[in-house]
Design an enzyme around this catalytic site. Structure first.
Site, PDB file in Angstrom:
ATOM      1  N   HIS A   6      -2.352  -4.685  -8.409  1.00 37.73           N
ATOM      2  CA  HIS A   6      -3.314  -4.233  -9.400  1.00 37.73           C
ATOM      3  C   HIS A   6      -2.979  -4.853 -10.758  1.00 37.73           C
ATOM      4  O   HIS A   6      -1.908  -5.440 -10.938  1.00 37.73           O
ATOM      5  CB  HIS A   6      -3.322  -2.692  -9.499  1.00 37.73           C
ATOM      6  CG  HIS A   6      -2.037  -2.104 -10.000  1.00 37.73           C
ATOM      7  ND1 HIS A   6      -1.103  -1.532  -9.168  1.00 37.73           N
ATOM      8  CD2 HIS A   6      -1.526  -1.995 -11.257  1.00 37.73           C
ATOM      9  CE1 HIS A   6      -0.082  -1.102  -9.891  1.00 37.73           C
ATOM     10  NE2 HIS A   6      -0.308  -1.378 -11.168  1.00 37.73           N
TER      11      HIS A   6
HETATM   12  P1  TYD Z   1       0.609   3.262  -6.834  1.00 39.44           P
HETATM   13  O1  TYD Z   1      -0.253   2.873  -7.993  1.00 39.44           O
HETATM   14  O2  TYD Z   1       0.040   3.094  -5.470  1.00 39.44           O
HETATM   15  O3  TYD Z   1       2.005   2.514  -6.931  1.00 39.44           O
HETATM   16  P2  TYD Z   1       2.271   0.920  -6.856  1.00 39.44           P
HETATM   17  O4  TYD Z   1       1.384   0.294  -7.849  1.00 39.44           O
HETATM   18  O5  TYD Z   1       3.699   0.755  -7.220  1.00 39.44           O
HETATM   19  O6  TYD Z   1       1.993   0.462  -5.465  1.00 39.44           O
HETATM   20  O7  TYD Z   1       1.047   4.769  -7.053  1.00 39.44           O
HETATM   21  C1  TYD Z   1       1.331   5.641  -5.979  1.00 39.44           C
HETATM   22  C2  TYD Z   1       0.719   7.015  -6.250  1.00 39.44           C
HETATM   23  O8  TYD Z   1       1.327   7.643  -7.370  1.00 39.44           O
HETATM   24  C3  TYD Z   1      -0.778   6.937  -6.549  1.00 39.44           C
HETATM   25  O9  TYD Z   1      -1.394   8.025  -5.888  1.00 39.44           O
HETATM   26  C4  TYD Z   1      -0.866   7.145  -8.045  1.00 39.44           C
HETATM   27  C5  TYD Z   1       0.337   8.018  -8.341  1.00 39.44           C
HETATM   28  N1  TYD Z   1       0.938   7.809  -9.684  1.00 39.44           N
HETATM   29  C6  TYD Z   1       0.958   8.869 -10.594  1.00 39.44           C
HETATM   30  O10 TYD Z   1       0.443   9.978 -10.322  1.00 39.44           O
HETATM   31  N2  TYD Z   1       1.555   8.688 -11.802  1.00 39.44           N
HETATM   32  C7  TYD Z   1       2.125   7.511 -12.140  1.00 39.44           C
HETATM   33  O11 TYD Z   1       2.681   7.384 -13.266  1.00 39.44           O
HETATM   34  C8  TYD Z   1       2.076   6.406 -11.204  1.00 39.44           C
HETATM   35  C9  TYD Z   1       2.658   5.072 -11.545  1.00 39.44           C
HETATM   36  C10 TYD Z   1       1.473   6.615  -9.990  1.00 39.44           C
END
Ligand code: TYD
Length: 138
Positions: free
Chosen positions: A52
């Site tokens: 992303h």
């Molecule tokens: P995600 O964006 O999939 O992580 P990455 O980009 O590392 O693959 O995040 C995993 C889950 O955690 C998603 O449901 C969003 C949630 N999340 C939060 O609630 N707060 C946060 O600060 C972050 C980074 C993620």
């Protein structure tokens, strides 16, 4: 053409004979107001995450233990960064696609963020990212 808005930061360690200590403060080490910190750890072997970009959010990533790699892309320029020391940070600006991989089994990746969590700031669709990146980064 703007250069890719991501670079490594070198943190000084306040170490002495007892061990090491690194302090990260807004402005002195982190180039934005800190509003959130999260950790990524206990990743499954071979996992690749991220996929992303962000519209407004700025981040600094630090492997406080272990190592991992970042592939960064702003729609024009690509960069790979190996984070393998707690004294090494990676600043990532806006509209940069990131993929994180090669997590060592003991990796604890700390991410310092400029904003509280906001799903509407994420660009998770690659085509949408390329469309925005063409306007924002070129
Ligand atoms: P995600 O964006 O999939 O992580 P990455 O980009 O590392 O693959 O995040 C995993 C889950 O955690 C998603 O449901 C969003 C949630 N999340 C939060 O609630 N707060 C946060 O600060 C972050 C980074 C993620």
């Amino acid at each position: 053409m703007k250069p890719l808005d991501a670079h490594t930061l070198e943190f000084g360690s306040l170490g002495d004979e007892r061990g090491q200590l690194i302090s990260l403060e807004t402005v002195a080490q982190i180039p934005f107001q800190i509003n959130r910190v999260y950790f990524i750890y206990a990743n499954r072997d071979g996992v690749r995450r991220g996929f992303h970009a962000h519209r407004k959010l700025k981040q600094v990533a630090v492997c406080v233990n272990g190592a991992c790699k970042f592939d960064l892309f702003d729609g024009v320029e690509k960069k790979t960064i190996n984070l393998d020391l707690p004294t090494k940070g990676l600043y990532i600006g806006n509209v940069i696609w990131r993929e994180i991989y090669d997590f060592s089994p003991n990796c604890v990746l700390m991410v310092i963020a400029s904003e509280i969590y906001d799903e509407t700031d994420y660009i998770r669709d690659y085509e949408q990212f390329m469309e925005l990146a063409r306007r924002f980064n070129s």
